[in-house]
Design a protein around this motif. Structure first.
Motif, short mmCIF file in Angstrom:
data_model
loop_
_atom_site.label_atom_id
_atom_site.label_comp_id
_atom_site.label_asym_id
_atom_site.label_seq_id
_atom_site.Cartn_x
_atom_site.Cartn_y
_atom_site.Cartn_z
N THR A 162 0.83 -1.34 -0.04
CA THR A 162 -0.05 0.08 -0.15
C THR A 162 0.80 1.24 0.03
O THR A 162 2.06 1.08 0.45
N ILE A 163 0.18 2.38 -0.41
CA ILE A 163 1.14 3.65 -0.57
C ILE A 163 0.57 4.50 0.26
O ILE A 163 -0.70 4.68 0.44
N ARG A 164 1.29 5.23 1.23
CA ARG A 164 1.01 6.08 2.15
C ARG A 164 1.35 7.76 1.54
O ARG A 164 2.39 7.83 1.47
N LEU A 165 0.40 8.62 1.29
CA LEU A 165 0.73 9.79 1.02
C LEU A 165 0.39 10.74 2.44
O LEU A 165 -0.69 10.88 2.89
N THR A 166 1.16 11.79 2.66
CA THR A 166 0.96 12.66 3.72
C THR A 166 1.10 14.14 3.30
O THR A 166 2.03 14.43 2.39
N ARG A 167 0.30 14.97 3.94
CA ARG A 167 0.41 16.51 3.60
C ARG A 167 -0.10 17.08 4.79
O ARG A 167 -1.00 16.72 5.66
N PRO A 168 0.16 18.27 4.84
CA PRO A 168 -0.49 19.13 5.73
C PRO A 168 -2.09 19.43 5.26
O PRO A 168 -2.27 19.33 4.03
N LEU A 169 -2.87 19.78 5.93
CA LEU A 169 -4.21 19.99 5.84
C LEU A 169 -4.41 20.99 4.62
O LEU A 169 -3.89 22.07 4.94
N THR A 170 -5.18 20.69 3.80
CA THR A 170 -5.49 21.72 2.64
C THR A 170 -6.88 21.80 2.32
O THR A 170 -7.49 20.87 2.45
N PRO A 171 -7.27 22.74 1.43
CA PRO A 171 -8.53 22.53 0.74
C PRO A 171 -8.97 21.50 -0.20
O PRO A 171 -10.26 20.97 -0.13
N ASP A 172 -7.64 20.87 -0.68
CA ASP A 172 -7.94 19.51 -1.49
C ASP A 172 -8.30 18.34 -0.50
O ASP A 172 -8.72 17.27 -1.17
N THR A 173 -8.54 18.35 0.75
CA THR A 173 -8.88 17.24 1.72
C THR A 173 -10.24 16.83 1.51
O THR A 173 -10.78 15.73 1.43
N THR A 174 -11.02 17.92 0.91
CA THR A 174 -12.39 17.70 0.55
C THR A 174 -12.68 16.78 -0.71
O THR A 174 -13.48 15.88 -0.79
N LYS A 175 -11.39 16.84 -1.58
CA LYS A 175 -11.38 16.06 -2.89
C LYS A 175 -11.38 14.42 -2.25
O LYS A 175 -11.61 13.72 -2.72
N VAL A 176 -10.37 14.30 -1.32
CA VAL A 176 -10.02 12.76 -0.83
C VAL A 176 -11.26 12.18 -0.12
O VAL A 176 -11.67 11.32 -0.32
N ALA A 177 -12.02 13.19 0.61
CA ALA A 177 -13.16 12.87 1.30
C ALA A 177 -14.25 12.54 0.37
O ALA A 177 -14.99 11.26 0.70
N LYS A 178 -14.50 13.15 -0.58
CA LYS A 178 -15.38 12.88 -1.82
C LYS A 178 -14.98 11.31 -2.44
O LYS A 178 -16.17 10.76 -2.73
N TRP A 179 -13.75 11.22 -2.81
CA TRP A 179 -13.35 9.95 -3.47
C TRP A 179 -13.77 8.62 -2.44
O TRP A 179 -14.29 7.69 -2.88
#
Length: 140
Positions: free
Chosen positions: A59-76
């Motif tokens: 599995t692949i783990r991607l990390t980042r600081p919280l951004t507005p793109d977090t909503t795109k991840v939640a939608k997916w």
């Protein structure tokens, strides 16, 4: 002759079926392993054959600081609840100036874990998120 930057400071983009989920500053788990079985050949004592049986992918783990793109991840992730659709994905490693270092295409991607930030006023750490995805292999 121009000298190539060795990519010491990288960031990553993740796209699912061409739609960007934003930029990440950490990527871990881009790996595969070929499982083998050993076979001895009669009359040949010099070596033992190692034959491939299957390829597994971590599995692949991607990390980042919280951004507005977090909503795109939640939608997916929410879309998985309405039916499993395994799209293709692309992870691109970029230099600080935005030029591409490397690109990996992934087959049959599925989000398997998401961890949001710890929202604690007593902890002054950067609010980060972690997305973990599974896949069935790399594209050509």
């Amino acid at each position: 002759m121009s000298r190539q930057d060795p990519g010491s400071s990288l960031w990553f983009t993740l796209s699912i079926d061409g739609e960007s989920l934003g930029y990440f500053n950490g990527c871990d788990g881009l790996s595969s392993q070929v499982e083998t079985e050993q076979r001895q050949e009669g009359g040949n004592n010099g070596f033992v054959w190692r034959l491939p049986t299957r390829v597994t992918f971590s599995t692949i783990r991607l990390t980042r600081p919280l951004t507005p793109d977090t909503t795109k991840v939640a939608k997916w992730i929410s879309s998985v609840q309405t039916g499993i659709e395994r799209p293709t994905a692309q992870i691109t490693a970029l230099r600080a100036d935005g030029s591409e270092v490397a690109r990996w295409g992934l087959i049959d991607v599925l989000p398997v874990s998401w961890q949001g930030p710890t929202l604690d006023p007593a902890s002054p750490a950067v609010a980060t998120e972690v997305l973990e995805i599974a896949h069935h292999g790399f594209t050509d």
